[in-house]
Design a protein around this motif. Sequence first.
Motif, PDB file in Angstrom:
ATOM      1  N   LYS A   1       0.874  -1.228   0.086  1.00  0.00           N
ATOM      2  CA  LYS A   1      -0.070  -0.010  -0.007  1.00  0.00           C
ATOM      3  C   LYS A   1       0.799   1.327   0.161  1.00  0.00           C
ATOM      4  O   LYS A   1       1.995   1.318   0.843  1.00  0.00           O
ATOM      5  N   GLY A   2       0.609   2.265  -0.960  1.00  0.00           N
ATOM      6  CA  GLY A   2       1.349   3.490  -0.956  1.00  0.00           C
ATOM      7  C   GLY A   2       2.719   3.413  -1.756  1.00  0.00           C
ATOM      8  O   GLY A   2       3.453   4.372  -2.103  1.00  0.00           O
ATOM      9  N   ALA A   3       2.947   2.186  -2.345  1.00  0.00           N
ATOM     10  CA  ALA A   3       3.859   2.026  -3.402  1.00  0.00           C
ATOM     11  C   ALA A   3       3.740   2.811  -4.453  1.00  0.00           C
ATOM     12  O   ALA A   3       2.681   3.081  -5.190  1.00  0.00           O
ATOM     13  N   LYS A   4       4.806   3.557  -4.965  1.00  0.00           N
ATOM     14  CA  LYS A   4       4.619   4.446  -6.266  1.00  0.00           C
ATOM     15  C   LYS A   4       5.007   3.567  -7.403  1.00  0.00           C
ATOM     16  O   LYS A   4       6.193   2.873  -7.351  1.00  0.00           O
ATOM     17  N   GLY A   5       4.406   3.541  -8.594  1.00  0.00           N
ATOM     18  CA  GLY A   5       4.573   3.162  -9.632  1.00  0.00           C
ATOM     19  C   GLY A   5       5.823   3.585 -10.624  1.00  0.00           C
ATOM     20  O   GLY A   5       5.946   4.837 -10.265  1.00  0.00           O
ATOM     21  N   ILE A   6       6.316   2.851 -11.309  1.00  0.00           N
ATOM     22  CA  ILE A   6       7.369   3.375 -12.247  1.00  0.00           C
ATOM     23  C   ILE A   6       6.458   3.370 -13.568  1.00  0.00           C
ATOM     24  O   ILE A   6       6.215   2.408 -14.220  1.00  0.00           O
ATOM     25  N   ALA A   7       6.506   4.797 -14.227  1.00  0.00           N
ATOM     26  CA  ALA A   7       5.920   4.850 -15.589  1.00  0.00           C
ATOM     27  C   ALA A   7       6.856   4.291 -16.703  1.00  0.00           C
ATOM     28  O   ALA A   7       7.929   4.750 -16.938  1.00  0.00           O
ATOM     29  N   ILE A   8       6.141   3.413 -17.528  1.00  0.00           N
ATOM     30  CA  ILE A   8       7.054   3.114 -18.600  1.00  0.00           C
ATOM     31  C   ILE A   8       6.038   3.291 -19.916  1.00  0.00           C
ATOM     32  O   ILE A   8       4.624   3.547 -19.696  1.00  0.00           O
ATOM     33  N   LEU A   9       6.553   3.368 -21.174  1.00  0.00           N
ATOM     34  CA  LEU A   9       5.657   3.486 -22.462  1.00  0.00           C
ATOM     35  C   LEU A   9       5.178   2.161 -22.999  1.00  0.00           C
ATOM     36  O   LEU A   9       6.084   1.103 -22.991  1.00  0.00           O
ATOM     37  N   VAL A  10       3.941   1.926 -23.245  1.00  0.00           N
ATOM     38  CA  VAL A  10       3.516   0.833 -23.973  1.00  0.00           C
ATOM     39  C   VAL A  10       2.789   1.271 -25.124  1.00  0.00           C
ATOM     40  O   VAL A  10       1.828   2.066 -25.310  1.00  0.00           O
ATOM     41  N   PRO A  11       3.160   0.246 -26.322  1.00  0.00           N
ATOM     42  CA  PRO A  11       2.509   0.695 -27.632  1.00  0.00           C
ATOM     43  C   PRO A  11       1.158  -0.022 -27.689  1.00  0.00           C
ATOM     44  O   PRO A  11       0.760  -0.968 -27.211  1.00  0.00           O
ATOM     45  N   ILE A  12       0.185   0.837 -28.256  1.00  0.00           N
ATOM     46  CA  ILE A  12      -1.106   0.370 -28.603  1.00  0.00           C
ATOM     47  C   ILE A  12      -1.380   0.592 -30.183  1.00  0.00           C
ATOM     48  O   ILE A  12      -0.979   1.505 -30.675  1.00  0.00           O
ATOM     49  N   ILE A  13      -1.981  -0.569 -30.464  1.00  0.00           N
ATOM     50  CA  ILE A  13      -1.761  -0.809 -32.022  1.00  0.00           C
ATOM     51  C   ILE A  13      -3.475  -1.180 -32.521  1.00  0.00           C
ATOM     52  O   ILE A  13      -3.829  -1.880 -31.818  1.00  0.00           O
ATOM     53  N   LYS A  14      -3.866  -0.262 -33.263  1.00  0.00           N
ATOM     54  CA  LYS A  14      -5.198  -0.489 -33.846  1.00  0.00           C
ATOM     55  C   LYS A  14      -5.119  -0.868 -35.210  1.00  0.00           C
ATOM     56  O   LYS A  14      -4.761  -0.287 -36.202  1.00  0.00           O
ATOM     57  N   LYS A  15      -5.719  -2.172 -35.487  1.00  0.00           N
ATOM     58  CA  LYS A  15      -5.634  -2.672 -36.730  1.00  0.00           C
ATOM     59  C   LYS A  15      -6.650  -1.902 -37.668  1.00  0.00           C
ATOM     60  O   LYS A  15      -7.823  -1.403 -37.272  1.00  0.00           O
ATOM     61  N   SER A  16      -6.279  -1.721 -38.764  1.00  0.00           N
ATOM     62  CA  SER A  16      -7.213  -1.088 -39.682  1.00  0.00           C
ATOM     63  C   SER A  16      -8.271  -2.102 -40.326  1.00  0.00           C
ATOM     64  O   SER A  16      -7.874  -3.149 -40.764  1.00  0.00           O
ATOM     65  N   ALA A  17      -9.507  -1.550 -40.641  1.00  0.00           N
ATOM     66  CA  ALA A  17     -10.632  -2.259 -41.014  1.00  0.00           C
ATOM     67  C   ALA A  17     -10.282  -2.676 -42.491  1.00  0.00           C
ATOM     68  O   ALA A  17     -10.756  -3.704 -42.814  1.00  0.00           O
ATOM     69  N   ASP A  18      -9.634  -1.616 -43.167  1.00  0.00           N
ATOM     70  CA  ASP A  18      -9.706  -1.697 -44.661  1.00  0.00           C
ATOM     71  C   ASP A  18      -8.382  -2.253 -44.851  1.00  0.00           C
ATOM     72  O   ASP A  18      -7.393  -2.056 -44.265  1.00  0.00           O
ATOM     73  N   GLU A  19      -8.060  -3.241 -45.673  1.00  0.00           N
ATOM     74  CA  GLU A  19      -6.763  -3.668 -45.825  1.00  0.00           C
ATOM     75  C   GLU A  19      -5.684  -2.877 -46.484  1.00  0.00           C
ATOM     76  O   GLU A  19      -4.336  -2.804 -46.200  1.00  0.00           O
ATOM     77  N   GLY A  20      -6.215  -1.699 -47.318  1.00  0.00           N
ATOM     78  CA  GLY A  20      -5.371  -0.711 -47.897  1.00  0.00           C
ATOM     79  C   GLY A  20      -4.803   0.314 -46.958  1.00  0.00           C
ATOM     80  O   GLY A  20      -3.901   0.753 -47.076  1.00  0.00           O
ATOM     81  N   ASP A  21      -5.487   0.175 -45.866  1.00  0.00           N
ATOM     82  CA  ASP A  21      -5.003   1.383 -44.773  1.00  0.00           C
ATOM     83  C   ASP A  21      -4.016   0.773 -43.990  1.00  0.00           C
ATOM     84  O   ASP A  21      -3.897  -0.464 -43.884  1.00  0.00           O
ATOM     85  N   LYS A  22      -3.172   1.539 -43.404  1.00  0.00           N
ATOM     86  CA  LYS A  22      -2.168   1.376 -42.653  1.00  0.00           C
ATOM     87  C   LYS A  22      -2.739   1.282 -41.275  1.00  0.00           C
ATOM     88  O   LYS A  22      -3.567   1.800 -40.599  1.00  0.00           O
ATOM     89  N   ASP A  23      -2.327   0.317 -40.301  1.00  0.00           N
ATOM     90  CA  ASP A  23      -2.522   0.185 -38.947  1.00  0.00           C
ATOM     91  C   ASP A  23      -2.245   1.561 -37.989  1.00  0.00           C
ATOM     92  O   ASP A  23      -1.145   2.220 -38.477  1.00  0.00           O
TER      93      ASP A  23
END
Length: 122
Positions: free
Chosen positions: A76-98
């Motif tokens: 209880k009371g421990a402080k977290g260490i912030a890191i970066l996490v990638p979020i990838i959203k797949k494109s619905a259309d095949e021609g579009d980039k994720d």
Amino acid sequence: MTKMTATERKARLASLKTIADAYAAGVTEEELFASAPTLIGRYSFRNVCLILGQRPDATECAGFHDWKKVGRSVSKGAKGIAILVPIIKKSADEGDKDSMWFTYRYVFDLSDTEEIVKEVAA
């Protein structure tokens, strides 16, 4: 998030400066990882820099739920260490980039946890 004291801010800035100076001096990723061997392979070079910049004494880091899975709870009371996490959203259309962007998540060092003691019924 709680406000940092001036001493905490100075310590964090000193840690970041040490890492930045080492990087500017040509320290390789391998040399930096050698200072935190248990973080190797689990986190990217940038996340290791973030972890060590916030907690130079960090040894083994994991998320809140990961610690629960191995029978440890975050103190209880421990402080977290912030890191970066990638979020990838797949494109619905095949021609579009994720789409990809980054968000932050918190991990906790082993020293911020305690073993979960299970009561034995009599």
